[in-house]
Design an enzyme around this catalytic site. Structure first.
Site, mmCIF file in Angstrom:
data_model
loop_
_atom_site.group_PDB
_atom_site.id
_atom_site.type_symbol
_atom_site.label_atom_id
_atom_site.label_comp_id
_atom_site.label_asym_id
_atom_site.label_seq_id
_atom_site.Cartn_x
_atom_site.Cartn_y
_atom_site.Cartn_z
ATOM 1 N N LYS A 181 0.881 -1.184 0.000
ATOM 2 C CA LYS A 181 0.000 0.000 0.000
ATOM 3 C C LYS A 181 0.912 1.226 0.000
ATOM 4 C CE LYS A 181 -2.056 3.021 2.149
ATOM 5 N NZ LYS A 181 -1.807 4.452 1.858
ATOM 6 N N ARG A 240 0.677 4.240 16.100
ATOM 7 C CA ARG A 240 -0.007 3.247 16.924
ATOM 8 C C ARG A 240 -1.457 3.092 16.446
ATOM 9 N NH1 ARG A 240 -0.441 2.858 23.490
ATOM 10 N NH2 ARG A 240 1.500 3.993 23.360
ATOM 11 N N GLU A 262 5.073 -2.318 13.669
ATOM 12 C CA GLU A 262 6.012 -1.572 14.511
ATOM 13 C C GLU A 262 5.413 -0.197 14.690
ATOM 14 O OE1 GLU A 262 9.780 0.047 13.030
ATOM 15 O OE2 GLU A 262 9.036 1.294 14.657
ATOM 16 N N CYS A 301 11.620 6.322 14.959
ATOM 17 C CA CYS A 301 10.912 5.514 15.948
ATOM 18 C C CYS A 301 11.807 5.186 17.137
ATOM 19 C CB CYS A 301 10.356 4.255 15.307
ATOM 20 S SG CYS A 301 11.502 3.490 14.185
HETATM 21 P P1 NAP Z 1 0.654 6.096 9.649
HETATM 22 O O1 NAP Z 1 -0.147 7.297 9.606
HETATM 23 O O2 NAP Z 1 0.249 5.055 10.605
HETATM 24 O O3 NAP Z 1 0.672 5.511 8.156
HETATM 25 C C1 NAP Z 1 1.420 4.364 7.746
HETATM 26 C C2 NAP Z 1 0.698 3.681 6.596
HETATM 27 O O4 NAP Z 1 -0.463 3.028 7.105
HETATM 28 C C3 NAP Z 1 0.177 4.625 5.509
HETATM 29 O O5 NAP Z 1 0.237 3.982 4.274
HETATM 30 C C4 NAP Z 1 -1.248 4.866 5.919
HETATM 31 O O6 NAP Z 1 -2.080 5.235 4.841
HETATM 32 C C5 NAP Z 1 -1.647 3.524 6.472
HETATM 33 N N1 NAP Z 1 -2.696 3.627 7.467
HETATM 34 C C6 NAP Z 1 -2.825 4.577 8.426
HETATM 35 N N2 NAP Z 1 -3.935 4.347 9.157
HETATM 36 C C7 NAP Z 1 -4.509 3.238 8.654
HETATM 37 C C8 NAP Z 1 -5.685 2.509 8.970
HETATM 38 N N3 NAP Z 1 -6.490 2.895 9.951
HETATM 39 N N4 NAP Z 1 -5.970 1.423 8.249
HETATM 40 C C9 NAP Z 1 -5.170 1.035 7.238
HETATM 41 N N5 NAP Z 1 -4.053 1.680 6.886
HETATM 42 C C10 NAP Z 1 -3.718 2.777 7.579
HETATM 43 O O7 NAP Z 1 2.187 6.378 9.969
HETATM 44 P P2 NAP Z 1 3.171 7.479 9.401
HETATM 45 O O8 NAP Z 1 2.635 7.996 8.105
HETATM 46 O O9 NAP Z 1 4.530 6.954 9.399
HETATM 47 O O10 NAP Z 1 3.133 8.620 10.483
HETATM 48 C C11 NAP Z 1 2.032 9.452 10.555
HETATM 49 C C12 NAP Z 1 1.707 9.737 11.995
HETATM 50 O O11 NAP Z 1 2.077 8.647 12.820
HETATM 51 C C13 NAP Z 1 2.488 10.917 12.475
HETATM 52 O O12 NAP Z 1 1.577 11.936 12.833
HETATM 53 C C14 NAP Z 1 3.280 10.465 13.615
HETATM 54 O O13 NAP Z 1 3.084 11.319 14.705
HETATM 55 C C15 NAP Z 1 2.770 9.097 13.946
HETATM 56 N N6 NAP Z 1 3.890 8.200 14.281
HETATM 57 C C16 NAP Z 1 4.685 7.623 13.309
HETATM 58 C C17 NAP Z 1 5.734 6.800 13.669
HETATM 59 C C18 NAP Z 1 6.675 6.180 12.660
HETATM 60 O O14 NAP Z 1 7.648 5.522 13.057
HETATM 61 N N7 NAP Z 1 6.458 6.341 11.366
HETATM 62 C C19 NAP Z 1 5.979 6.546 15.007
HETATM 63 C C20 NAP Z 1 5.148 7.136 15.939
HETATM 64 C C21 NAP Z 1 4.121 7.962 15.575
HETATM 65 P P3 NAP Z 1 -2.153 6.752 4.288
HETATM 66 O O15 NAP Z 1 -1.095 6.811 3.257
HETATM 67 O O16 NAP Z 1 -3.527 6.911 3.778
HETATM 68 O O17 NAP Z 1 -1.866 7.647 5.457
#
Ligand code: NAP
Length: 520
Positions: A181, A240, A262, A301
């Site tokens: 994805k 998370r 993770e 992370c």
């Molecule tokens: P993310 O928002 O969790 O997105 C990661 C992937 O998962 C993206 O492809 C996203 O799609 C998809 N996704 C998100 N929510 C989903 C759901 N409910 N069902 C299915 N797929 C889903 O992580 P990120 O983009 O790395 O980080 C964004 C936010 O996460 C930030 O605001 C940050 O504060 C927090 N965060 C990230 C990390 C890290 O290590 N990356 C660690 C801690 C906190 P889309 O492309 O549509 O968004």
């Protein structure tokens, strides 16, 4: 080797770039919040099903590929990514605001990771063969691939934890096709890497369903992908919230599947008095701590978000040194406007907790989405009584927690949530107390460091990038390093099989020369 073609702006499904019929998105330059061309059309449910059906079909031939072919395939992906380094770095820097230097390193890390998995495939150890030829029955055990894997990458590592990053590399190494994805924060980067993988699929004449790259919103197409019956496991790196949503879907399917997510960690650092015994050590520790928080704008992370510092003169001096270091920092562009806003919400929320104060902050950087790094200070009783202090703030912020006695560190280790890492800074004088803390840290984290800072993660055979919930959804493995391959395999045993029906890894000629435990 390949050369990049113009960006298609759509999904790669069963070997073909297919325009989506479910709306579109664009990437953004986080330095200016300007839209980036081209736009990316999003896959429909029917198009997603084509991808998962192709992956399911491809599994039947891909799972039988010889170690040589599978390793050559992984090496070709690596070569193709290297050949596109310039285009990838340029596009990824536009889409993420990360510096070309950081991204060039990440390209090399990504291709080296693929090559490491190629070597692992050839070594054959991951088949984990055990043969027991009696006394009553002949039993032969090995590990086999699970089937198509859905992979979700993170925003903060647009290469090493994205399209052909660790989850994809380990799934392909295990013999599992991948449906990736695409991350909407770096769609063009995802496509360039997708081109590199497709080039390798074509070069080796593999079934085109081995790798699919699907554009769509996580909450829509991502959820459908997790629920798709063809998918047999999920790899995820990110928030998370996202990880929990995928776990919920995967575990509530008619046929549940494992999720290796993770997610979230604050990576506590335990500073013992011996580490602050002289000004020189304290000064270098303060500088290294600040660098570990501000590098990549703190969007790692493994960023140390909690640092336990003893009360007393040496501790005060250390905190003062940290404050001076932070005051001299300048913010760097964060990955997206949304991530910068989430960082600000986290900082505001922590600041208003009783007993917590901002100790120092840096200056905002140029352009949009570049807030100044912040360091907070509080004390151990406040941490023990308020779970908000344990919440990860993704970005350049950290909380110093002052403590009075080593016993309080034990109390803290017992209430902290599961972590990717825990770090100890001490001198030999502290070893008595450190020895007592170590078993608690073993229960807490996937990787324990003595000295240094946890932000760098070695890609190798002995590394663990994992840990108890909520660091990951499954503490029994790792998402970095060669052990990651085992997440996408399961054990099977063959009883009393005629020699000519035994699969290669467990048959007597041992054609693949895999390491085997025989009649131990
Ligand atoms: P993310 O928002 O969790 O997105 C990661 C992937 O998962 C993206 O492809 C996203 O799609 C998809 N996704 C998100 N929510 C989903 C759901 N409910 N069902 C299915 N797929 C889903 O992580 P990120 O983009 O790395 O980080 C964004 C936010 O996460 C930030 O605001 C940050 O504060 C927090 N965060 C990230 C990390 C890290 O290590 N990356 C660690 C801690 C906190 P889309 O492309 O549509 O968004």
């Amino acid at each position: 080797m390949i050369t990049a073609t113009a960006l298609h702006g759509c999904s790669l499904i069963d070997g073909t770039w297919i325009p989506g019929t479910n709306g579109e998105i664009t990437g953004f330059d986080p330095r200016t919040n300007a839209r980036l061309e081209p736009s990316y059309s999003l896959a429909s449910s029917a198009q997603l099903r084509k991808a998962t059906t192709a992956a399911k079909r491809a599994f039947q031939s891909y799972r039988l590929t010889s170690p040589e072919l599978r390793a050559d395939f992984l090496n070709s992906i690596a070569d193709n990514i290297d050949a596109l380094t310039e285009e990838i770095v340029q596009r990824a820097s536009l889409e993420t605001g990360l510096t070309p230097a950081r991204l060039t390193g990440e390209v090399a890390r990504t291709s080296n990771q693929l090559r490491l998995f190629a070597t692992t495939v050839k070594s054959g150890e991951f088949h984990r063969v055990r043969i027991e030829r009696g006394p009553r029955v002949d039993l032969r055990q090995r590990h086999i691939p699970l089937g198509p894997v859905a992979v979700f990458g993170a925003s903060n590592f647009p290469l090493a934890f994205s399209t052909a990053g660790g989850d994809t590399a380990s799934a392909l190494a295990a013999g599992c096709p991948v449906v990736f994805k695409a991350h909407n924060a770096h769609p063009g980067t995802a496509e360039l890497v997708g081109q590199a993988v497709l080039g390798a699929v074509e070069k080796h004449g593999l079934d085109a369903g081995v790798f699919n790259l699907v554009y769509g919103r996580g909450v829509e197409i991502g959820q459908e992908l997790a629920a798709d019956p063809a998918i047999q496991a999920i790899g995820f790196t990110g928030s998370r919230q996202g990880g929990l949503a995928l776990m919920h879907t995967a575990f509530n399917r008619p046929v549940p599947v494992p999720v290796f997510a993770e997610m979230s960690a604050t990576n506590p650092v335990f500073v013992f008095p011996g580490a602050l015994a002289d000004l020189e050590s304290s000064t270098s520790l303060a500088a290294a701590f600040t660098a570990s928080i501000t590098g990549s704008s703190g969007q790692l992370c493994t960023k140390p978000g909690l640092v336990f510092v003893p009360r007393g003169v040496a501790g005060d001096a250390f905190v003062q040194l940290v404050a001076s270091e932070f005051a001299g920092t300048t913010g760097q562009t964060m990955l997206t406007k949304g991530i910068a806003e989430a960082w600000q919400r986290g900082v505001d929320n922590l600041e208003k907790q009783p007993g917590v104060g901002i100790r120092a902050h840096g200056k905002p950087g140029a352009g949009e989405n570049a807030p100044g790094p912040v360091v907070f200070e509080s004390d151990i009783q406040t941490l023990l009584n308020n779970a908000v202090l344990q919440e990860e703030i993704f970005g350049a912020a950290s909380l110093i927690v002052r403590y009075d006695s080593p016993e309080q560190l034990h109390e803290a280790a017992l209430v902290l949530e599961g972590q990717l890492t825990a770090t100890i800074h001490s001198s030999q004088d502290d070893f008595g107390e450190v020895t007592q803390l170590i078993p608690l840290l073993e229960d807490l984290a996937g990787r324990i460091l003595f000295g240094g800072w946890p932000t760098g993660v070695e890609v190798g055979h002995a590394v663990i990038h994992g840990g108890p919930f909520p660091a990951t959804s499954n503490a029994q493995s790792t998402s970095v390093g060669t052990l990651a391959i085992e997440r996408f395999m399961r054990p099977i045993s063959y009883q009393s099989f005629p020699a000519e029906l035994l699969p290669d890894p467990v048959s007597d000629p041992n054609k693949w020369a895999v390491p085997r435990e025989i009649d131990r």
